[in-house]
Design a protein around this motif. Sequence first.
Motif, PDB file in Angstrom:
ATOM      1  N   ASN A 119      18.643  49.344  39.130  1.00 35.14           N
ATOM      2  CA  ASN A 119      17.337  48.451  39.436  1.00 35.14           C
ATOM      3  C   ASN A 119      16.819  49.345  40.751  1.00 35.14           C
ATOM      4  N   ASP A 120      15.488  49.592  40.534  1.00 38.55           N
ATOM      5  CA  ASP A 120      14.636  50.160  41.815  1.00 38.55           C
ATOM      6  C   ASP A 120      14.832  49.312  42.868  1.00 38.55           C
ATOM      7  N   THR A 121      14.848  48.002  42.852  1.00 41.18           N
ATOM      8  CA  THR A 121      14.875  47.324  44.305  1.00 41.18           C
ATOM      9  C   THR A 121      16.351  47.329  44.812  1.00 41.18           C
ATOM     10  N   THR A 122      17.382  47.041  44.045  1.00 41.46           N
ATOM     11  CA  THR A 122      18.606  46.763  44.613  1.00 41.46           C
ATOM     12  C   THR A 122      19.462  47.954  44.470  1.00 41.46           C
ATOM     13  N   GLN A 123      19.045  49.123  43.906  1.00 41.93           N
ATOM     14  CA  GLN A 123      19.794  50.255  43.737  1.00 41.93           C
ATOM     15  C   GLN A 123      18.923  51.576  44.076  1.00 41.93           C
ATOM     16  N   PRO A 124      18.186  51.399  45.286  1.00 44.04           N
ATOM     17  CA  PRO A 124      17.193  52.835  45.332  1.00 44.04           C
ATOM     18  C   PRO A 124      17.692  54.023  45.526  1.00 44.04           C
ATOM     19  N   GLU A 125      19.070  53.941  45.926  1.00 42.82           N
ATOM     20  CA  GLU A 125      19.934  55.314  46.043  1.00 42.82           C
ATOM     21  C   GLU A 125      20.087  55.727  44.884  1.00 42.82           C
ATOM     22  N   ASP A 126      20.058  55.137  43.587  1.00 39.67           N
ATOM     23  CA  ASP A 126      20.256  55.640  42.418  1.00 39.67           C
ATOM     24  C   ASP A 126      18.991  56.042  41.494  1.00 39.67           C
ATOM     25  N   ARG A 127      17.670  55.881  42.350  1.00 39.72           N
ATOM     26  CA  ARG A 127      16.433  55.884  41.716  1.00 39.72           C
ATOM     27  C   ARG A 127      15.521  57.043  42.729  1.00 39.72           C
ATOM     28  N   PRO A 128      16.019  58.205  42.722  1.00 36.03           N
ATOM     29  CA  PRO A 128      15.174  58.898  43.616  1.00 36.03           C
ATOM     30  C   PRO A 128      13.650  59.021  43.233  1.00 36.03           C
ATOM     31  N   LYS A 129      12.822  58.624  44.055  1.00 36.59           N
ATOM     32  CA  LYS A 129      11.556  58.619  43.714  1.00 36.59           C
ATOM     33  C   LYS A 129      10.665  60.124  43.934  1.00 36.59           C
ATOM     34  N   GLN A 130      11.405  60.946  44.698  1.00 36.73           N
ATOM     35  CA  GLN A 130      10.734  62.216  44.847  1.00 36.73           C
ATOM     36  C   GLN A 130      10.865  63.207  43.508  1.00 36.73           C
ATOM     37  N   LEU A 131      11.418  62.652  42.605  1.00 36.78           N
ATOM     38  CA  LEU A 131      11.486  63.427  41.172  1.00 36.78           C
ATOM     39  C   LEU A 131      10.261  63.208  40.340  1.00 36.78           C
ATOM     40  N   THR A 132       9.765  64.463  39.931  1.00 38.40           N
ATOM     41  CA  THR A 132       8.600  64.310  39.031  1.00 38.40           C
ATOM     42  C   THR A 132       8.826  65.132  37.575  1.00 38.40           C
TER      43      THR A 132
ATOM     44  N   PRO B 135       6.412  67.656  34.912  1.00 45.42           N
ATOM     45  CA  PRO B 135       7.323  68.095  34.606  1.00 45.42           C
ATOM     46  C   PRO B 135       8.274  68.472  36.046  1.00 45.42           C
ATOM     47  N   ALA B 136       9.496  68.742  35.846  1.00 50.68           N
ATOM     48  CA  ALA B 136      10.339  69.008  36.890  1.00 50.68           C
ATOM     49  C   ALA B 136      10.118  70.338  37.643  1.00 50.68           C
ATOM     50  N   SER B 137      10.191  70.007  38.927  1.00 49.02           N
ATOM     51  CA  SER B 137       9.991  71.273  39.626  1.00 49.02           C
ATOM     52  C   SER B 137      11.181  72.073  39.871  1.00 49.02           C
ATOM     53  N   PRO B 138      11.427  73.453  39.996  1.00 47.18           N
ATOM     54  CA  PRO B 138      12.471  74.232  40.296  1.00 47.18           C
ATOM     55  C   PRO B 138      13.050  73.825  41.652  1.00 47.18           C
ATOM     56  N   SER B 139      12.083  73.347  42.662  1.00 47.04           N
ATOM     57  CA  SER B 139      12.579  73.014  43.996  1.00 47.04           C
ATOM     58  C   SER B 139      13.329  71.749  43.954  1.00 47.04           C
ATOM     59  N   GLU B 140      13.240  70.923  42.878  1.00 48.57           N
ATOM     60  CA  GLU B 140      13.755  69.531  42.759  1.00 48.57           C
ATOM     61  C   GLU B 140      15.486  70.026  42.644  1.00 48.57           C
ATOM     62  N   PRO B 141      16.207  69.275  43.470  1.00 48.44           N
ATOM     63  CA  PRO B 141      17.807  69.594  43.606  1.00 48.44           C
ATOM     64  C   PRO B 141      18.285  69.039  41.988  1.00 48.44           C
ATOM     65  N   ASP B 142      19.166  69.829  41.358  1.00 49.99           N
ATOM     66  CA  ASP B 142      19.774  69.422  40.426  1.00 49.99           C
ATOM     67  C   ASP B 142      20.881  67.784  40.585  1.00 49.99           C
ATOM     68  N   TYR B 143      21.173  67.755  41.835  1.00 53.30           N
ATOM     69  CA  TYR B 143      22.055  66.559  42.089  1.00 53.30           C
ATOM     70  C   TYR B 143      21.241  65.295  41.902  1.00 53.30           C
ATOM     71  N   LEU B 144      20.035  65.594  42.119  1.00 53.32           N
ATOM     72  CA  LEU B 144      19.170  64.171  42.177  1.00 53.32           C
ATOM     73  C   LEU B 144      19.029  63.645  40.450  1.00 53.32           C
ATOM     74  N   TRP B 145      18.683  65.039  40.044  1.00 48.64           N
ATOM     75  CA  TRP B 145      18.681  64.493  38.345  1.00 48.64           C
ATOM     76  C   TRP B 145      19.936  64.193  37.638  1.00 48.64           C
ATOM     77  N   ALA B 146      20.867  64.766  38.157  1.00 54.55           N
ATOM     78  CA  ALA B 146      22.180  64.051  37.819  1.00 54.55           C
ATOM     79  C   ALA B 146      22.321  62.633  38.211  1.00 54.55           C
ATOM     80  N   ILE B 147      21.946  62.252  39.272  1.00 54.51           N
ATOM     81  CA  ILE B 147      21.874  60.772  39.815  1.00 54.51           C
ATOM     82  C   ILE B 147      21.245  59.749  38.856  1.00 54.51           C
ATOM     83  N   VAL B 148      19.901  60.516  38.326  1.00 54.50           N
ATOM     84  CA  VAL B 148      19.096  59.731  37.553  1.00 54.50           C
ATOM     85  C   VAL B 148      19.883  59.567  35.947  1.00 54.50           C
ATOM     86  N   ALA B 149      20.327  60.733  35.459  1.00 56.42           N
ATOM     87  CA  ALA B 149      21.039  60.747  34.148  1.00 56.42           C
ATOM     88  C   ALA B 149      22.154  59.863  34.209  1.00 56.42           C
ATOM     89  N   GLN B 150      22.939  59.786  35.333  1.00 60.46           N
ATOM     90  CA  GLN B 150      24.148  58.726  35.583  1.00 60.46           C
ATOM     91  C   GLN B 150      23.772  57.333  35.478  1.00 60.46           C
TER      92      GLN B 150
END
Length: 170
Positions: free
Chosen positions: A57-70, A72-87
């Motif tokens: 949930n975007d409201t109750t679990q914002p830590e699991d929904r990193p809003k800075q990702l875009t 197409p994915a940028s090489p500067s975006e850390p893999d760990y943030l994408w892993a959070i989204v996938a998980q």
Amino acid sequence: MVSSKAFECFIGAWGFLNATTVNTTTGALIPEWHSIYPSGMADYTPDGHHSFIITANDTTQPEDRPKQLTLPASPSEPDYLWAIVAQHSLAAGGSFHLSNVTSGTREEQTGLSGVLIVNTRTATLPSWVGIELINEFKFYDECNVHYLKSSFGDELHTVYFYKLPENCTS
């Protein structure tokens, strides 16, 4: 007749109300990655296709929904943030059909019930591709609310949905 009415009730888009998982042996509530109030939706089409996405949930679990990702994915975006989204996300699609459909009762104030069977063709979780998901369903409030229940070993998953309004533009 009852089966075709139940099929018609499913057609459209549905939002998540809540989702719980219970250990059927102990009765304990099992915490889920998407919390009891997940975000997402499920769609059912008149030609028998089904897709859904469920996320934290975007409201109750914002830590699991990193809003800075875009995309197409940028090489500067850390893999760990994408892993959070996938998980904390699951999407799947395939075909669906119903079986063992019965009418509800006025005493229970319920509608149609039966079994929803989804045959997945694609999923973000590779182990779900090609599986058959079997869910007990029951409608309430003149087909505007329903639940799906499914068992995975000694876990019982229950998800409640509400019918989203039609989004027709002409």
